[in-house]
Design an enzyme around this catalytic site. Sequence first.
Site, PDB file in Angstrom:
ATOM      1  N   ARG A 102      26.671 -10.925 -28.289  1.00 31.68           N
ATOM      2  CA  ARG A 102      27.637 -10.098 -27.314  1.00 31.68           C
ATOM      3  C   ARG A 102      26.823  -9.234 -26.081  1.00 31.68           C
ATOM      4  NH1 ARG A 102      31.994 -10.037 -30.168  1.00 31.68           N
ATOM      5  NH2 ARG A 102      31.908 -10.772 -32.346  1.00 31.68           N
ATOM      6  N   ASP A 103      27.473  -9.061 -25.305  1.00 28.96           N
ATOM      7  CA  ASP A 103      26.778  -8.825 -24.209  1.00 28.96           C
ATOM      8  C   ASP A 103      26.391  -7.308 -24.280  1.00 28.96           C
ATOM      9  OD1 ASP A 103      27.229  -9.888 -20.882  1.00 28.96           O
ATOM     10  OD2 ASP A 103      27.115  -7.086 -21.341  1.00 28.96           O
ATOM     11  N   ILE A 104      25.509  -6.826 -23.686  1.00 29.82           N
ATOM     12  CA  ILE A 104      24.932  -5.274 -24.225  1.00 29.82           C
ATOM     13  C   ILE A 104      25.570  -4.584 -22.667  1.00 29.82           C
ATOM     14  CG2 ILE A 104      23.394  -5.610 -22.114  1.00 29.82           C
ATOM     15  CD1 ILE A 104      21.896  -4.484 -24.931  1.00 29.82           C
TER      16      ILE A 104
ATOM     17  N   HIS B 212      24.281 -18.916 -18.712  1.00 31.58           N
ATOM     18  CA  HIS B 212      25.020 -18.343 -19.820  1.00 31.58           C
ATOM     19  C   HIS B 212      26.320 -18.349 -19.750  1.00 31.58           C
ATOM     20  CE1 HIS B 212      23.096 -15.074 -17.028  1.00 31.58           C
ATOM     21  NE2 HIS B 212      24.658 -15.626 -17.382  1.00 31.58           N
TER      22      HIS B 212
END
Length: 116
Positions: free
Chosen positions: A31-33, A102
């Site tokens: 998951r993207d921060i 990504h």
Amino acid sequence: MNRDDCLFCKILGGDIPADIVYEDDTAIAFRDINPKAPTHVLIIPRRHIATINDIEPADQALVGSLFSVARHIAAQEGFDDQGYRVVMNCNEAAGQTVFHIHLHLLAGRDFAWPPG
Ligand code: AMP
Ligand code: ZN
């Protein structure tokens, strides 16, 4: 930047924690921060490739497999029918900040097009 000081290689090596949602022999997803949508997952190859410009012909299957992972995660999270966005930025003008390729998988809201 090379793989020794690459943030995503450090996540791959376990040196930096991440909320990993998928992994296989060639790719992982986490998951993207700083999520830009209710679901925001980053899908990366284990092999360090800095940008789209650095993709070699031999990487074609690997890069293609990132889309299969995106599809799998979208289905797992229930967005396959509703829809989702998959994006890969290349270099600074496109907003690339981490130089290890990504795919962004974004879902859970409406996406305006063209983007503002
Ligand atoms: P890009 O701007 O296309 O290079 O995307 C890089 C993404 O990595 C951004 O959306 C960041 O929020 C995300 N990011 C940066 N550091 C981390 C981290 N430690 N864990 C998860 N996502 C991160
Ligand atoms: Zn890397």
